[in-house]
Design a protein around this motif. Sequence first.
Motif, short mmCIF file in Angstrom:
data_model
loop_
_atom_site.label_atom_id
_atom_site.label_comp_id
_atom_site.label_asym_id
_atom_site.label_seq_id
_atom_site.Cartn_x
_atom_site.Cartn_y
_atom_site.Cartn_z
N ASN A 82 -1.17 1.73 -2.30
CA ASN A 82 -0.76 1.42 -0.81
C ASN A 82 -1.33 0.29 -0.16
OD1 ASN A 82 -1.36 1.47 2.20
ND2 ASN A 82 0.34 3.16 2.02
N VAL A 83 -0.68 -0.52 0.44
CA VAL A 83 -1.26 -1.97 1.16
C VAL A 83 -0.81 -1.82 2.49
CG1 VAL A 83 0.50 -3.56 0.33
CG2 VAL A 83 -2.01 -4.22 0.79
N ASP A 84 -1.67 -2.12 3.44
CA ASP A 84 -1.34 -2.44 4.94
C ASP A 84 -1.88 -3.76 5.30
OD1 ASP A 84 -1.67 -2.22 7.62
OD2 ASP A 84 -1.67 -0.05 7.65
N VAL A 85 -0.96 -4.85 5.60
CA VAL A 85 -1.14 -5.91 5.73
C VAL A 85 -1.17 -6.13 7.50
CG1 VAL A 85 -0.85 -8.31 5.43
CG2 VAL A 85 -0.91 -6.66 3.52
N ALA A 86 -1.81 -6.74 7.98
CA ALA A 86 -1.83 -6.92 9.48
C ALA A 86 -2.22 -8.30 9.95
CB ALA A 86 -2.37 -6.07 10.48
N SER A 256 7.49 1.36 -3.11
CA SER A 256 7.70 -0.13 -2.67
C SER A 256 6.89 -1.00 -3.52
CB SER A 256 7.56 -0.08 -1.25
OG SER A 256 8.35 0.74 -0.62
N LEU A 257 5.66 -0.79 -3.56
CA LEU A 257 4.82 -1.93 -4.50
C LEU A 257 5.43 -2.07 -5.98
CD1 LEU A 257 1.19 -0.99 -3.30
CD2 LEU A 257 2.34 -3.12 -3.26
N ALA A 261 6.84 -5.69 -5.79
CA ALA A 261 5.85 -6.70 -6.46
C ALA A 261 6.39 -7.32 -7.63
CB ALA A 261 4.31 -6.07 -6.58
N GLU A 262 6.29 -8.69 -7.45
CA GLU A 262 6.54 -9.61 -8.70
C GLU A 262 5.46 -9.65 -9.47
OE1 GLU A 262 9.06 -11.79 -11.56
OE2 GLU A 262 9.64 -10.36 -10.04
#
Length: 369
Positions: A82-86, A256-257, A261-262
């Motif tokens: 999981n990744v959360d980017v703000a 989703s990742l 993710a490419e």
Amino acid sequence: MLYLDILILIITGVGAIYGIWSGDNLNKKKATISTIITVCGVTATLSLSVWKYLDDRKSAVIAARLRTDELLTTLAATELRNVDVAWTFDNVPPGALQLLDIGDALVDSYFLANEDVDRLPADERRKVDMAERIDTTVEPMLGLIASGTSDPSGLFEGEDIGIALARFKNDPKGWVDGLGTALHYKGGNYELLFPLNPNSDAILSLGKPGDDPVSDEPSAWQQDTNLFAKTNFAFKVGATSAEGSVTLHWIYDRGSLNRAAERPTDGELSGGFGKVFSFLIVHRRLERTSYLNELTSRLSALPPERAAGGGWADHSTLQISVNGLANPHYVYDVTYAGTHSYAPNRGAYDAPVEEFAYTRFDCRLRALD
């Protein structure tokens, strides 16, 4: 604490000297010698306190660096689930802040014009709302950030922005009767290519629905082809403002990742990010295969053709949380590093043809805790 220690020592020293010189039957020679001894003692104690303070600070810095290195190593060896980017900008000009109000108005207009969608259950309606904000708020904001401008008027057409917002906020009946506004986005397309892994060998185009197809077939509420294409994703995205700041926010879960993710065929995703890395806002839509094949080299340092000029988006803050953990999380200082052109035939005798422009942002780790 050091300042308090120094103050106490000075007061003690001054008191001692005062006592030496204020006694009866003063012997000036002895008083002078006592004063010198007292001053030397106070000076030595002060020096020792300062040295100890600086040594403690140095030790604390070294310990913090070691802890950061250990955390970086641990996270790099951890699977990314999981990744959360703000991405946050402070002191945002009113024009750029206005984009959030414009987004509210356009989303409301969409639901007014699409009654069947407006009547969807809450979860599905939230998904449509989020999808609309990608087009009406997030992408236009990326355009303003990349250009360093703050005036959104050139990005929309159909109605004057001020008039539309005044009707939206102050004339609810007229707004509904007129089914909102004809205002719509006419600006360019922008993608935020965000590298993953310590070596930046995987890339996400943040907030791009086409890269995260949840299903091959539409659900019952997605029978409209356009609605299915618009909402067939599982990541979360949004834009918020508070006290003059704006935050763009993306959250990707494991599914989703894996879809979006490419990366190389056998590439894995880890929770590690480098102490220094860069990401891009590309000024057009790209094929997913281009993320790595054509753009990895664009992440390296290049002299900007249009450098930063003291704009509101020149400095910002990036926070990254992985695997649902509030701590540790990465905090980066982000610097606008200029807008460049990608021209494959730049070395040709004739003028190179610009294939697309992109704006680079450089990130430097401030904290990991």
